[in-house]
Design a protein around this motif. Structure first.
Motif, PDB file in Angstrom:
ATOM      1  N   ALA A 117     -18.709  89.757  51.413  1.00 27.21           N
ATOM      2  CA  ALA A 117     -19.697  89.373  52.426  1.00 27.21           C
ATOM      3  C   ALA A 117     -19.379  87.995  52.999  1.00 27.21           C
ATOM      4  O   ALA A 117     -19.534  87.753  54.202  1.00 27.21           O
ATOM      5  CB  ALA A 117     -21.101  89.391  51.826  1.00 27.21           C
ATOM      6  N   THR A 118     -18.924  87.081  52.136  1.00 29.21           N
ATOM      7  CA  THR A 118     -18.553  85.746  52.605  1.00 29.21           C
ATOM      8  C   THR A 118     -17.372  85.820  53.562  1.00 29.21           C
ATOM      9  O   THR A 118     -17.362  85.177  54.628  1.00 29.21           O
ATOM     10  CB  THR A 118     -18.188  84.849  51.404  1.00 29.21           C
ATOM     11  OG1 THR A 118     -19.329  84.734  50.545  1.00 29.21           O
ATOM     12  CG2 THR A 118     -17.774  83.463  51.869  1.00 29.21           C
ATOM     13  N   LEU A 119     -16.365  86.625  53.210  1.00 30.83           N
ATOM     14  CA  LEU A 119     -15.198  86.770  54.082  1.00 30.83           C
ATOM     15  C   LEU A 119     -15.585  87.432  55.405  1.00 30.83           C
ATOM     16  O   LEU A 119     -15.111  87.029  56.472  1.00 30.83           O
ATOM     17  CB  LEU A 119     -14.118  87.588  53.372  1.00 30.83           C
ATOM     18  CG  LEU A 119     -13.550  86.973  52.088  1.00 30.83           C
ATOM     19  CD1 LEU A 119     -12.522  87.915  51.462  1.00 30.83           C
ATOM     20  CD2 LEU A 119     -12.911  85.614  52.377  1.00 30.83           C
ATOM     21  N   LEU A 120     -16.447  88.431  55.340  1.00 29.05           N
ATOM     22  CA  LEU A 120     -16.878  89.114  56.565  1.00 29.05           C
ATOM     23  C   LEU A 120     -17.718  88.195  57.450  1.00 29.05           C
ATOM     24  O   LEU A 120     -17.682  88.311  58.680  1.00 29.05           O
ATOM     25  CB  LEU A 120     -17.679  90.371  56.216  1.00 29.05           C
ATOM     26  CG  LEU A 120     -16.855  91.551  55.686  1.00 29.05           C
ATOM     27  CD1 LEU A 120     -17.775  92.651  55.169  1.00 29.05           C
ATOM     28  CD2 LEU A 120     -15.936  92.097  56.766  1.00 29.05           C
ATOM     29  N   SER A 121     -18.485  87.297  56.836  1.00 27.37           N
ATOM     30  CA  SER A 121     -19.297  86.370  57.628  1.00 27.37           C
ATOM     31  C   SER A 121     -18.417  85.444  58.458  1.00 27.37           C
ATOM     32  O   SER A 121     -18.816  85.003  59.532  1.00 27.37           O
ATOM     33  CB  SER A 121     -20.218  85.548  56.711  1.00 27.37           C
ATOM     34  OG  SER A 121     -19.471  84.612  55.943  1.00 27.37           O
ATOM     35  N   MET A 169     -17.474  97.894  51.323  1.00 24.30           N
ATOM     36  CA  MET A 169     -18.353  98.632  52.224  1.00 24.30           C
ATOM     37  C   MET A 169     -19.802  98.184  52.087  1.00 24.30           C
ATOM     38  O   MET A 169     -20.529  98.110  53.077  1.00 24.30           O
ATOM     39  CB  MET A 169     -18.239 100.130  51.956  1.00 24.30           C
ATOM     40  CG  MET A 169     -16.891 100.739  52.333  1.00 24.30           C
ATOM     41  SD  MET A 169     -16.391 100.427  54.037  1.00 24.30           S
ATOM     42  CE  MET A 169     -17.718 101.227  54.940  1.00 24.30           C
ATOM     43  N   ILE A 170     -20.224  97.863  50.860  1.00 20.29           N
ATOM     44  CA  ILE A 170     -21.587  97.364  50.660  1.00 20.29           C
ATOM     45  C   ILE A 170     -21.787  96.062  51.428  1.00 20.29           C
ATOM     46  O   ILE A 170     -22.830  95.830  52.060  1.00 20.29           O
ATOM     47  CB  ILE A 170     -21.877  97.169  49.162  1.00 20.29           C
ATOM     48  CG1 ILE A 170     -22.030  98.533  48.473  1.00 20.29           C
ATOM     49  CG2 ILE A 170     -23.141  96.332  48.954  1.00 20.29           C
ATOM     50  CD1 ILE A 170     -22.201  98.444  46.974  1.00 20.29           C
ATOM     51  N   ILE A 175     -24.414  93.607  56.451  1.00 23.30           N
ATOM     52  CA  ILE A 175     -24.482  92.956  57.758  1.00 23.30           C
ATOM     53  C   ILE A 175     -25.180  93.872  58.754  1.00 23.30           C
ATOM     54  O   ILE A 175     -26.009  93.429  59.562  1.00 23.30           O
ATOM     55  CB  ILE A 175     -23.070  92.573  58.238  1.00 23.30           C
ATOM     56  CG1 ILE A 175     -22.477  91.505  57.314  1.00 23.30           C
ATOM     57  CG2 ILE A 175     -23.092  92.078  59.681  1.00 23.30           C
ATOM     58  CD1 ILE A 175     -21.047  91.141  57.614  1.00 23.30           C
ATOM     59  N   GLN A 176     -24.864  95.169  58.707  1.00 21.58           N
ATOM     60  CA  GLN A 176     -25.530  96.131  59.588  1.00 21.58           C
ATOM     61  C   GLN A 176     -27.023  96.207  59.304  1.00 21.58           C
ATOM     62  O   GLN A 176     -27.842  96.246  60.226  1.00 21.58           O
ATOM     63  CB  GLN A 176     -24.915  97.512  59.412  1.00 21.58           C
ATOM     64  CG  GLN A 176     -23.523  97.670  59.983  1.00 21.58           C
ATOM     65  CD  GLN A 176     -23.045  99.101  59.799  1.00 21.58           C
ATOM     66  OE1 GLN A 176     -22.994  99.608  58.690  1.00 21.58           O
ATOM     67  NE2 GLN A 176     -22.696  99.753  60.890  1.00 21.58           N
ATOM     68  N   LEU A 180     -30.218  95.745  61.684  1.00 17.18           N
ATOM     69  CA  LEU A 180     -31.239  96.784  61.855  1.00 17.18           C
ATOM     70  C   LEU A 180     -32.627  96.290  61.459  1.00 17.18           C
ATOM     71  O   LEU A 180     -33.635  96.697  62.043  1.00 17.18           O
ATOM     72  CB  LEU A 180     -30.870  98.017  61.030  1.00 17.18           C
ATOM     73  CG  LEU A 180     -29.982  99.068  61.695  1.00 17.18           C
ATOM     74  CD1 LEU A 180     -29.529 100.094  60.675  1.00 17.18           C
ATOM     75  CD2 LEU A 180     -30.710  99.751  62.845  1.00 17.18           C
ATOM     76  N   SER A 181     -32.684  95.409  60.457  1.00 18.08           N
ATOM     77  CA  SER A 181     -33.973  94.935  59.942  1.00 18.08           C
ATOM     78  C   SER A 181     -34.721  94.081  60.971  1.00 18.08           C
ATOM     79  O   SER A 181     -35.916  93.842  60.808  1.00 18.08           O
ATOM     80  CB  SER A 181     -33.771  94.130  58.657  1.00 18.08           C
ATOM     81  OG  SER A 181     -33.246  94.952  57.641  1.00 18.08           O
ATOM     82  N   ARG A 182     -34.040  93.650  62.018  1.00 16.30           N
ATOM     83  CA  ARG A 182     -34.720  92.883  63.068  1.00 16.30           C
ATOM     84  C   ARG A 182     -35.700  93.760  63.828  1.00 16.30           C
ATOM     85  O   ARG A 182     -36.685  93.265  64.382  1.00 16.30           O
ATOM     86  CB  ARG A 182     -33.699  92.293  64.046  1.00 16.30           C
ATOM     87  CG  ARG A 182     -32.792  91.234  63.461  1.00 16.30           C
ATOM     88  CD  ARG A 182     -31.917  90.586  64.519  1.00 16.30           C
ATOM     89  NE  ARG A 182     -31.000  91.536  65.135  1.00 16.30           N
ATOM     90  CZ  ARG A 182     -31.142  92.054  66.358  1.00 16.30           C
ATOM     91  NH1 ARG A 182     -32.194  91.722  67.081  1.00 16.30           N
ATOM     92  NH2 ARG A 182     -30.259  92.911  66.838  1.00 16.30           N
TER      93      ARG A 182
END
Length: 308
Positions: A117-121, A169-170, A175-176, A180-182
């Motif tokens: 998640a850090t790398l994807l951010s 994938m998690i 991030i998705q 969506l939660s917005r």
């Protein structure tokens, strides 16, 4: 000020921790049932179908209690379709990791989600990552190398790659879901993913289904119930406690995985796992802590801006 006080008044941190702990236990039971079901000869596609099919009536009942079927409404079907595609791929990889590896090792590789998640951010969200999180990422992947022992033969490298792919994938899905939660409620996000998984796996069933015995049907029921139990409880935990305070309970899954792996499969983690797992867990905790600190700093800066 009044809203903040109201939110704080709704906090019940002990209840949130217990709920999160019980939810993680549910996922551990689900993982053990998945492994047993696979070893009994049930195909992966059938495991995925029943995992989500059994959850649908439970989610519908929850929606009715939470305000009616309107809580499942969405104006973003394309976003849900993309989330479902990534989610199904992640489900294949995460179930595959459980099937291919001992429970403790599969669980530990799942802890690399915050590292990815850090790398994807950095790549997707263009966030700036400082020394704390970079150090945590490096330490976490060093722990992965220690556990996997490339070339050592203690852990199947294909199984390790599948489990790490599931963790990746998690992280991507998180991030998705954040996006969506917005606009959509968490229950709607979970429900439409379940529907998509059932629709995607149903056409495969005639080609992979074999006659099942009572024990196999009970395992499939256990997968669906334990998975939904875990999903509901970890979601409800966030109603009574902050993410930063309850997420540490997620690492209790290693205790459950070790216990169930020993009791059911007579497997104990290798010595390399005992050395590598603390690095992976510490890395995840540091990343979570650092993101919490940075979030508080951003809120404080916004509060100091004129006109806010």
């Amino acid at each position: 000020m009044n809203q903040t006080a109201s939110d704080d008044a709704g906090d019940r941190p002990l209840l949130a921790l217990v709920m999160r702990l019980a939810g993680i236990a549910g996922f551990a039971v689900m993982a053990a049932c998945i492994k047993l079901a696979s070893e009994s000869g049930i195909h992966l596609a059938e495991l995925m179908f029943w995992r989500q099919f059994i959850s649908l009536p439970i989610l519908l009942a929850w929606a009715m209690l939470a305000g009616g079927l309107g809580t499942l409404a969405t104006k973003r079907p394309r976003a849900h379709a993309m989330r479902a595609g990534y989610g199904i791929a992640g489900m294949v990889l995460n179930f595959g990791g459980v099937i291919l590896l001992p429970l403790a090792e599969a669980t530990t590789f799942g802890f690399t989600g915050p590292l990815f998640a850090t790398l994807l951010s950095i790549v997707i969200l263009r966030e700036t990552v400082g020394i704390w999180r970079w150090s945590a990422v490096l330490a976490g992947f060093a722990g992965v190398v220690i556990i996997a022992q490339p070339g050592g033969g203690n852990i199947p490298l294909f199984g390790a790659a599948v489990a790490l792919g599931g963790a990746f994938m998690i992280a991507l899905i998180s991030i998705q879901i954040r996006d969506l939660s917005r606009t959509d409620k968490p229950l709607a996000i979970v429900f439409w993913f379940s529907v998509a998984t059932v629709v995607a796996t149903l056409p495969i069933l005639p080609f992979v289904h074999n006659q099942l015995n009572t024990g196999q049907w009970l395992l499939l029921l256990g997968i669906g119930l334990a998975g939904t139990w875990g999903q509901v409880l970890i979601t409800m935990a966030l109603r009574f406690g902050k993410v930063s305070s309850v997420i540490v309970m997620d690492y209790s899954s290693l205790i459950w995985a070790t216990l169930l792996g020993w009791l059911i499969f007579s497997n104990l983690p290798t010595i390399y796992t005992w050395f590598g797992a603390p690095l992976v867990i510490a890395a995840g905790i540091i990343i979570t802590w650092r993101e919490h600190v940075l979030s508080k700093q951003r809120l404080a800066e916004q509060a100091r801006l004129p006109g806010t």
